[in-house]
Design an enzyme around this catalytic site. Structure first.
Site, PDB file in Angstrom:
ATOM      1  N   GLU B 278      16.654 -40.291 -12.945  1.00  0.00           N
ATOM      2  CA  GLU B 278      16.360 -41.245 -13.796  1.00  0.00           C
ATOM      3  C   GLU B 278      17.875 -41.635 -14.585  1.00  0.00           C
ATOM      4  OE1 GLU B 278      12.220 -42.215 -15.463  1.00  0.00           O
ATOM      5  OE2 GLU B 278      13.071 -40.681 -17.020  1.00  0.00           O
ATOM      6  N   GLU B 281      19.905 -43.313 -12.559  1.00  0.00           N
ATOM      7  CA  GLU B 281      19.482 -44.772 -12.351  1.00  0.00           C
ATOM      8  C   GLU B 281      20.113 -45.624 -13.591  1.00  0.00           C
ATOM      9  OE1 GLU B 281      15.325 -45.276 -11.743  1.00  0.00           O
ATOM     10  OE2 GLU B 281      15.422 -47.499 -11.943  1.00  0.00           O
ATOM     11  N   CYS B 298       7.628 -42.012 -16.326  1.00  0.00           N
ATOM     12  CA  CYS B 298       6.914 -40.697 -16.219  1.00  0.00           C
ATOM     13  C   CYS B 298       5.328 -40.814 -16.374  1.00  0.00           C
ATOM     14  CB  CYS B 298       7.424 -39.534 -17.255  1.00  0.00           C
ATOM     15  SG  CYS B 298       9.104 -39.336 -16.671  1.00  0.00           S
ATOM     16  N   SER B 318      11.953 -47.767 -14.760  1.00  0.00           N
ATOM     17  CA  SER B 318      12.623 -46.997 -13.799  1.00  0.00           C
ATOM     18  C   SER B 318      11.826 -46.708 -12.674  1.00  0.00           C
ATOM     19  CB  SER B 318      13.086 -45.707 -14.344  1.00  0.00           C
ATOM     20  OG  SER B 318      13.060 -44.498 -13.435  1.00  0.00           O
ATOM     21  N   LYS B 357      -3.280 -39.608 -14.389  1.00  0.00           N
ATOM     22  CA  LYS B 357      -2.619 -39.033 -13.181  1.00  0.00           C
ATOM     23  C   LYS B 357      -3.716 -38.984 -12.057  1.00  0.00           C
ATOM     24  CE  LYS B 357       1.089 -37.364 -15.157  1.00  0.00           C
ATOM     25  NZ  LYS B 357       2.552 -37.808 -14.773  1.00  0.00           N
ATOM     26  N   GLU B 360      -3.371 -42.240 -10.688  1.00  0.00           N
ATOM     27  CA  GLU B 360      -2.114 -42.423 -10.240  1.00  0.00           C
ATOM     28  C   GLU B 360      -2.140 -41.817  -8.876  1.00  0.00           C
ATOM     29  OE1 GLU B 360       0.885 -40.078 -11.660  1.00  0.00           O
ATOM     30  OE2 GLU B 360       2.543 -41.553 -11.334  1.00  0.00           O
ATOM     31  N   GLU B 365       0.442 -46.648  -2.659  1.00  0.00           N
ATOM     32  CA  GLU B 365       2.094 -46.450  -2.533  1.00  0.00           C
ATOM     33  C   GLU B 365       2.697 -45.120  -2.727  1.00  0.00           C
ATOM     34  OE1 GLU B 365       0.614 -48.069  -4.918  1.00  0.00           O
ATOM     35  OE2 GLU B 365       1.822 -48.091  -6.748  1.00  0.00           O
ATOM     36  N   CYS B 502       2.304 -35.919 -24.047  1.00  0.00           N
ATOM     37  CA  CYS B 502       1.144 -35.308 -22.951  1.00  0.00           C
ATOM     38  C   CYS B 502       0.542 -34.295 -23.812  1.00  0.00           C
ATOM     39  CB  CYS B 502       1.937 -34.887 -21.775  1.00  0.00           C
ATOM     40  SG  CYS B 502       2.952 -36.043 -21.099  1.00  0.00           S
TER      41      CYS B 502
END
Lengths: 174, 577
Positions: B278, B281, B298, B318, B357, B360, B365, B502
């Site tokens: 990150e 990037e 994240c 990102s 999550k 996710e 993908e 979190c």
């Protein structure tokens, strides 16, 4: 310009929105009423447009639309059957009448048949208690009826098509 | 200050305070169900009713302001009788299947029923009957268990500002549901699970993955790997009556080994990896006039929010996968190759503080060849149930260490679980990469704490760079508006969906106390300050991983395996009228 993709309806909604201030939450109910006066019910696409216009989540608008009895989420049929479920009619077994109509048309109260011929509505009192139990179809009153009369009444209306009974759009798109 | 009497105790309260808060300030407990601190009081459940002298009816104390000279009875016979009736009515319109309920022994309705000695069924009648909504990969909705307190609705609308669910219809027919009762998966819900944390019953709960995990553990052909998120180690102890903010990493590792996992790795390792990617990037975007500001990626809740509501800004996010997906990707490529295991036999389980999550990990993908990066996600709560099932007495477990090589981590990774942590970790590495020097103070106080939007400006060589931390998805709107108007001054923005990060995720132990979040955050900062290495680029295992496999951050190989893409998921306007 793709009319099939709801372009026309969107323009119509924008025309209605012109009368209101954007992001003004208090205009929600008048907006819903205006939309219903065009279609006779509240289509999902219209609710989505209203959601964008007043900047409220669709869930809240759906909540308001289902809270008030005046709003409908399904289109009206050609013939509206109103079954009185007031006290006098209840005593005269109107629940059986309602059940008989629901069974005959294979829909529940508040719904419309698939051929868009009939809509059943429950009303709390028509004010014709002396002839209880009462059912009205459009403007016609049927008093002191029993379950046996239901097929005949329905037959009467399934023949004639009353297209002009549907509310017509009142919006001028000039 | 106003003088008043509660239960004949003279007290002083501030003007505008509710009777409930005034009573609380002197240690008088009034039971509540629909009340949520700091949110609009609705007075819906009436369980907090009290008797006010001179008032004909009982009043809800959560929504009733104090006035001068008032005299309140919070526990008179009349109040108690009213409360008991309310509980009885709620119980009668509830499935009462406590024995098979996931919230058994952790249910506010059950507690109240016990407290008010409900011992018989006095109001047997019609019960509401609704189907369970199992459409989503993360959250189950069981409207039959709902007591219509509206806490989930308020959190969804007022805190998270998502507004996926609301009350519909009225009276006996009223339910909390999505528009057109279509199911969570077809709504704007981002599955953050904050509604689960506030639900007093099991009307909202996570979709359990325990069966899949148990099956994999029993399958001898599978090489089972587990990874632990940064925030779980600071909260799991609460389920075992440890004080909030107790760090339980060592015991947790032993517990997972005893469950039968072949390897116990740390998501913190891939948090360091995320930072390497990150930060690189970000530097690339700054140096090459890329899309700025850049958002962190994240938090899958934030990504889902952007995909649903603002697909126009997806280019700002990102492209890095979230840390646990990176760990899974590395396991199924680098690690599989190194250990000579067929990636199809590796079963990766993530222990996460998060409900999104789960969704996710089911994204198509996020896979290597045809194998999902992460096979199953368990929340902190589910892990507790798993330990119980396996007969593991958590409190008595000895401590252990993570396996190598994907278990090594730095302090920068440890703070990933709190709001501001990702930003702090990224800045430590980005500063070094841009200037070749280390930051003087590692603790970046402006991005710590519980403010809604936290800002920091840092001068890096000749550039003044602005950073922001969005603490809770409800605060994102002005930031996005600025970007769309072209007036945003920021270069890098961290977003965490759950307020506090979190540590307060939707998969964490159920709690209603705000101060717990502070203690959990503190625990993570403590782990960081105890570490020898506190910058992600100092992680030896990550360095080796780059030498042996990825060559350098943002290389072609890294892009293939560690980065992802996002999709426009905006719910399309119905075109058919």
């Amino acid at each position: 310009m793709n009319i099939k993709n709801g372009y026309f309806e969107k323009k119509m909604h924008e025309h209605i929105f012109k009368n209101y201030e954007a992001k003004d939450k208090s205009s929600l109910i008048p907006l819903l009423q205006d939309i219903q006066s065009i279609y006779g019910y509240l289509p999902e696409a219209a609710l989505q447009d209203i959601s964008d216009f007043v900047d409220m989540p669709l869930s809240r608008i759906y909540g308001v639309a289902t809270f008030y009895n005046q709003f409908r989420l399904t289109p009206l049929g050609e013939n509206i059957i109103r079954v009185c479920r007031g006290t006098a009619c209840h005593v005269k077994n109107s629940s059986n009448i309602l059940f008989a109509i629901e069974t005959a048309l294979n829909i529940k109260a508040g719904e419309t048949t698939r051929d868009k011929k009939f809509t059943i509505e429950i009303v709390n009192c028509i004010g014709a208690c002396s002839i209880a139990p009462v059912v009205t179809v459009n403007e016609d009153y049927y008093g002191r009826i029993s379950v046996k009369d239901i097929p005949n009444i329905l037959k009467k209306y399934s023949k004639v098509s009353k297209k002009d009974n549907l509310p017509q759009p009142e919006v001028n798109l000039a | 200050m106003i003088q008043l009497k509660i239960n004949n105790v003279a007290i002083k309260a501030e003007e505008g305070m509710s009777v409930l808060d005034a009573a609380k300030s002197v240690g008088i407990h009034i039971p509540t169900l629909c009340h949520l601190k700091d949110l609009t009081p609705t007075g819906a459940c009436r369980i907090c009713v009290v008797e006010v002298e001179g008032q004909r009816n009982l009043v809800p104390s959560c929504a009733y302001p104090v006035f001068k000279g008032m005299s309140v009875e919070t526990n008179s016979a009349r109040v108690r009788r009213a409360r008991k009736t309310i509980v009885e009515l709620l119980v009668e319109n509830h499935p009462q299947d406590c024995l098979v309920c996931v919230r058994n022994k952790n249910c506010e309705l059950q507690d109240l029923s016990d407290k008010y000695s409900v011992r018989e069924h006095r109001y047997v009648g019609e019960k509401k009957d609704h189907a369970i909504d199992i459409s989503s990969a993360s959250i189950e909705r069981d409207p039959a268990k709902c007591i219509l307190c509206g806490r989930c609705v308020r959190v969804c609308h007022e805190v998270q500002k998502v507004g996926a669910i609301d009350f519909t219809k009225r009276g006996f027919l009223s339910t909390v549901t999505t528009p057109y009762n279509k199911g969570i998966n077809i709504s704007d819900c981002i599955l953050c699970g904050q509604c689960i944390l506030v639900c007093p019953t099991a009307a909202l709960r996570e979709k359990s993955s325990m069966k899949e995990v148990a099956a994999a553990l029993n399958d001898k052909r599978k090489f089972t790997v587990v990874q632990i998120a940064p925030a779980v180690r600071a909260t799991l102890g609460e389920e075992y009556n440890m004080p909030p903010g107790t760090e339980v990493t060592g015991k947790l590792i032993t517990g997972l080994r005893r469950l039968g996992f072949n390897k116990v790795f740390d998501t913190n390792f891939s948090a360091d990896l995320t930072i390497m990617e990150e930060a690189t990037e970000l530097i690339h975007r700054i140096n090459n006039n890329g899309k700025l500001p850049m958002f962190t990626s994240c938090c899958p809740g934030w990504v889902k929010y952007a995909e649903h509501n603002k697909p126009e800004i997806l280019e700002h996010i990102s492209t890095c996968k979230s840390p646990h997906e990176m760990e899974g990707a590395v396991l199924k490529t680098y690690y599989a190759k190194k250990m000579e295991i067929d990636p199809k036999d590796i079963f990766v389980v993530s222990i996460m503080p998060c409900t999104v999550k789960k969704y996710e990990s089911s994204r198509s993908e996020l896979k290597e060849e045809s194998y999902a990066d992460v096979d199953a996600v368990l929340t902190t709560r589910e892990l507790t149930r798993f330990f119980k099932l396996a007969g593991i007495e958590f409190n008595d477990l000895p401590e252990d260490n993570f396996d190598d090589p994907l278990g090594e981590s730095t302090g920068a990774a440890a703070i990933f679980g709190t709001s501001g942590g990702v930003m702090e970790a990224a800045l430590r590495t980005a500063y070094y990469k841009l200037t070749g020097k280390e930051l003087e103070t590692l603790e970046l106080e402006p991005v710590r704490g519980d403010k809604n939007i936290k800002e920091i400006s840092i001068k890096i060589s000749d550039m003044e760079l602005n950073f922001a931390v969005v603490n809770g998805i409800g605060n994102i709107k002005p930031i996005i508006d600025d970007i769309q108007n072209g007036t945003s001054k920021y270069h890098f923005i961290e977003v965490m969906t759950c307020p506090g990060g979190c540590v307060n995720g939707g998969g964490q132990p159920i709690h209603q106390k705000n101060d717990k979040i502070q203690k959990r955050m503190k625990a993570l900062y403590q782990i960081d300050s105890n570490m020898t290495y506190r910058r992600s680029h100092e992680n030896e295992s990550v360095k080796i991983l780059y030498e042996e496999f990825f060559t350098e951050p943002n290389s072609y190989c890294a892009h293939e395996i560690l980065h992802t893409k996002y999709f426009d998921r905006k719910i399309k306007r119905k075109t058919q009228i």
